[in-house]
Design an enzyme around this catalytic site. Sequence first.
Site, mmCIF file in Angstrom:
data_model
loop_
_atom_site.group_PDB
_atom_site.id
_atom_site.type_symbol
_atom_site.label_atom_id
_atom_site.label_comp_id
_atom_site.label_asym_id
_atom_site.label_seq_id
_atom_site.Cartn_x
_atom_site.Cartn_y
_atom_site.Cartn_z
ATOM 1 N N LYS A 14 11.462 38.897 41.432
ATOM 2 C CA LYS A 14 12.004 37.858 42.296
ATOM 3 C C LYS A 14 11.214 36.560 42.124
ATOM 4 C CE LYS A 14 13.255 40.867 46.237
ATOM 5 N NZ LYS A 14 14.680 40.550 46.403
ATOM 6 N N ARG A 47 19.380 50.645 47.387
ATOM 7 C CA ARG A 47 20.498 51.597 47.316
ATOM 8 C C ARG A 47 20.107 52.851 46.532
ATOM 9 N NH1 ARG A 47 24.145 47.082 44.694
ATOM 10 N NH2 ARG A 47 22.715 45.942 46.060
#
Length: 466
Positions: free
Chosen positions: A246, A320
Amino acid sequence: MPCPAVLVDAAALTPEAVEVACPVRLIASTDDRASLPPYAVATGFKAAVGSICLLPSQDGTGIAAVLLGIGDGTDPYTSPFAAGDLARKLPAGLYRLADDTPQEQAGQAALAWMLGAYAFDRYKSKASDDALACLLWPAGVDRVAVEALAAAFALVRDLVNTPAADMGPQELEDTARALADQYGAGMTSIIGDDLLHAGYPAIHAVGASSPRAPRLLDLRWGDADAPKVTLVGKGVVFDTGGLDLKPASAMKLMKKDMGGAAHALGVALLVMAHKLPIRLRVLIPVAENAVSGTAMRPGDVLQTRKGLTIEVNNTDAEGRLILADALTEADSESPEVLIDFATLTGAARVALGTDLPALFSNNDALAADLLAASTDSADPLWRLPLWPGYRSQVESKVADLDNAPEGGMAGAITAALFLERFVSPDTPWAHLDTYAWNGKPRPGHPTGGNALGMRAVFTALHSRFG
């Protein structure tokens, strides 16, 4: 830290002290202005939510009463927390709600007063010595319920606000274990390489890059023959994005990426404090998505507990992955209700903003219960569809599933559709994509970690099983 003890039991005070407590009167902006004291009219008091007007005593040396604005009622999610700034905004002293305050509003005001007194000062070298304004417990208010909610909010806020250096996998486990011990629940954990032996390869893969071992926390509480309710919470204690690193601006708040786990524990606290007649299970997959030579790579194919394979097209879509293993285990017991919480997608924030969690569900009755509860509890949710036309987007050319479909469209929906593959169609399931953070202060909700969707879920469970 617990919320400060700003609500006071009248029984612990002298009758004289109770008698002189300053009254707080709730005023709607739609009330007849002719009914307001002339001083309030002269000062231009409009009764906007959270606004106050201090009425001076006759000798001008003190406060005779406080008028608190609660707005016009058009925003049912803000008005109930109008009293949320009073503990810090009013002069130190003892206050009471006016005798004509409706019971429901009195309970909401008591909760808001407590929530607004919260401050995360763990790292302050000198805690604030400012005295807080205290409120007498309103007569007839369910103190157990209000105190449990305040404790649950404080738990979520503390967990989310604590920096990742001090809230790693072990610290999160310690918090969950302390909560289990407090209410007589059982708890186990599967740690590190034991995850592989126990059949949780996706959780292990996400956490393999960190020296702080990943784990699966499993809390159980309640009678074995009671209806089964299972909560799952995403516990990524910090998310660098992995090898798909990120940028600094996106990494700034990643200490809150375990906000789903915090919410699941907050609901568990409420369930156990209220002794709901359910068989509660809480599963929290915990991992740190770090960068190292053992990190999963873009293009890797992961195994899962369900047997489905996942192509990792972006290591920053790791939440997820750990939820896939946890949901598979949760679904294996066919609970009557299965709910997961996760700070999962930026797409949900783009669609709905930071204050409105996205709700997905494979069961219309469960979704309706949650939406009704969100209104009743002033804790908004908004349902988005598990749109079948997008299911092909989460399929991979080289594996069963793709964790990061190309194109970037409908990201919250495709993430929910990915999770849906790990839940049986017959299991009533809901997924909450929540932000778990307040970017700016609101009455009762200071800047920082916050519980968004927790109260709605508990209200729905209480209505259904309580």
